[in-house]
Motif scaffolding. Structure first.
Motif, PDB file in Angstrom:
ATOM      1  N   TYR A   1       0.863  33.991   4.358  1.00  0.00           N
ATOM      2  CA  TYR A   1      -0.254  33.110   4.723  1.00  0.00           C
ATOM      3  C   TYR A   1       0.239  31.667   4.885  1.00  0.00           C
ATOM      4  CZ  TYR A   1      -4.100  29.924   4.188  1.00  0.00           C
ATOM      5  OH  TYR A   1      -4.943  28.872   4.383  1.00  0.00           O
ATOM      6  N   PHE A   2       0.988  31.164   3.902  1.00  0.00           N
ATOM      7  CA  PHE A   2       1.437  29.768   3.995  1.00  0.00           C
ATOM      8  C   PHE A   2       2.460  29.590   5.118  1.00  0.00           C
ATOM      9  CE2 PHE A   2      -0.436  29.609  -0.277  1.00  0.00           C
ATOM     10  CZ  PHE A   2      -1.312  28.553  -0.051  1.00  0.00           C
ATOM     11  N   ASP A   3       3.234  30.623   5.400  1.00  0.00           N
ATOM     12  CA  ASP A   3       4.140  30.551   6.547  1.00  0.00           C
ATOM     13  C   ASP A   3       3.334  30.331   7.829  1.00  0.00           C
ATOM     14  OD1 ASP A   3       6.830  30.981   7.796  1.00  0.00           O
ATOM     15  OD2 ASP A   3       5.730  32.626   8.744  1.00  0.00           O
ATOM     16  N   GLY A   4       2.229  31.060   7.971  1.00  0.00           N
ATOM     17  CA  GLY A   4       1.379  30.894   9.149  1.00  0.00           C
ATOM     18  C   GLY A   4       0.791  29.490   9.222  1.00  0.00           C
ATOM     19  N   VAL A   5       0.350  28.985   8.081  1.00  0.00           N
ATOM     20  CA  VAL A   5      -0.201  27.619   8.046  1.00  0.00           C
ATOM     21  C   VAL A   5       0.844  26.621   8.534  1.00  0.00           C
ATOM     22  CG1 VAL A   5      -0.956  25.779   6.460  1.00  0.00           C
ATOM     23  CG2 VAL A   5      -1.874  28.117   6.217  1.00  0.00           C
TER      24      VAL A   5
END
Ligand code: GSH
Length: 214
Positions: free
Chosen positions: A153-157
C-alpha cells in the motif's frame, strides 16, 4: 521534560527523530526502561502508561503522555510552528489519516508478528504476551501478511507523491520508516517489487534527524 524509553527501539525512535527534527534533542532527559527485563510490565511503569509500552513523555507538572502520535503532537506544537503534524485543517487531516494507516497497516502488525510468531525480545517480556493462547502463532502469521500488504500500500502511495502524506515530510514518514526498521528486526523483507518504498526509504534515511536522532 523526560522521556521514558529504550534507545534503538522502533517506537522510541519515532519520538527521538521528531525531537531531532524540531531541534529539541537537548531539552529532554531520557529515563531508560529495561524492556528485555519486562520493567515495562511492572506496576511502577504501568502507573505511568497502562498499556505498558514506551515511549512515555513526562511533563514537568507530572503529567504522563503515552502514544507516539500524541507525544509528537506535543513536541511539534511547543514552538507554535508545527512542521511534522500539519498546519492547516486539511494538512492535519491528511497527516493523521496516513499516520493512523502507518500504525494499523504496518508498524502494529509487525509488532504483533514479532511478539506472537517469533521468540520476540526476551522470555521475561514474552511471558506477558498471551503465552497460553493456542492460536497465537497463527495470529502472528496473519499479522505478517497484513504488514506485507501495508508495504505494498505505501509503495503505491509513494509512486504518486514524494512523502507519505503528500509533498512534505511528516510524522507519517517517521512511522512508516520505523515500521520498516521494525520489519528488519522481525526479519520481514520488503517485497522486491516495492521499489518506490525502497527508494523513499533511502532518501529519508539521509535526513539529519534520522542519521542523528535524539
Ligand atoms: N502505540 C504505541 C506503541 C508503542 C510500542 O509498542 N512500543 C514498544 C517498543 S518499540 C513496546 O513498548 N513494547 C513493549 C511491549 O509490548 O511489552 C505508541 O505509539 O507509542
Amino acid at each position: 521534560m523526560k522521556i521514558h524509553d529504550i534507545p534503538g527501539f522502533p517506537n522510541p525512535l519515532r519520538v527521538r527523530i521528531a525531537l531531532a527534527e524540531k531541534g529539541l534533542s537537548d531539552q529532554v532527559q531520557f529515563v531508560k526502561v529495561d524492556l528485555p527485563a519486562a520493567e515495562n510490565r511492572e506496576a511502577a511503569f504501568l502507573a505511568k502508561n497502562p498499556t505498558g509500552t514506551v515511549p512515555v513523555l513526562e511533563l514537568d507538572d507530572g503529567l504522563f503522555i503515552g502514544e507516539c502520535t500524541a507525544i509528537t503532537e506535543y513536541i511539534d506544537n511547543l514552538d507554535g510552528q508545527p512542521t511534522l503534524t500539519g498546519r492547516t485543517a486539511r494538512e492535519k487531516a491528511v497527516i493523521h489519516m496516513m499516520q493512523s494507516r502507518a500504525e494499523s497497516e504496518l508498524i502494529d502488525p509487525i509488532g504483533d508478528y514479532f511478539h506472537h510468531a517469533t521468540p520476540g525480545l526476551s522470555p521475561a517480556l514474552q511471558a506477558h504476551k498471551s503465552p497460553d493462547w493456542a492460536g497465537r502463532e497463527d495470529f502472528g502469521r496473519r499479522r505478517r501478511v497484513k504488514a506485507e500488504a501495508g508495504m505494498r500500500y505505501f509503495d503505491g502511495v509513494l509512486r504518486d507523491q514524494p512523502y507519505v502524506a503528500g509533498d512534505q515530510f511528516s510524522m507519517a514518514d517517521i512511522t512508516v520508516l520505523e515500521g520498516l526498521v521494525f520489519a528488519g528486526f522481525a526479519q520481514i523483507p520488503v517485497p522486491a517489487e516495492c521499489t518506490a518504498l525502497t527508494a523513499w526509504r533511502a532518501r529519508v534515511e539521509q535526513r539529519p534527524s534520522v542519521q542523528n536522532p535524539a
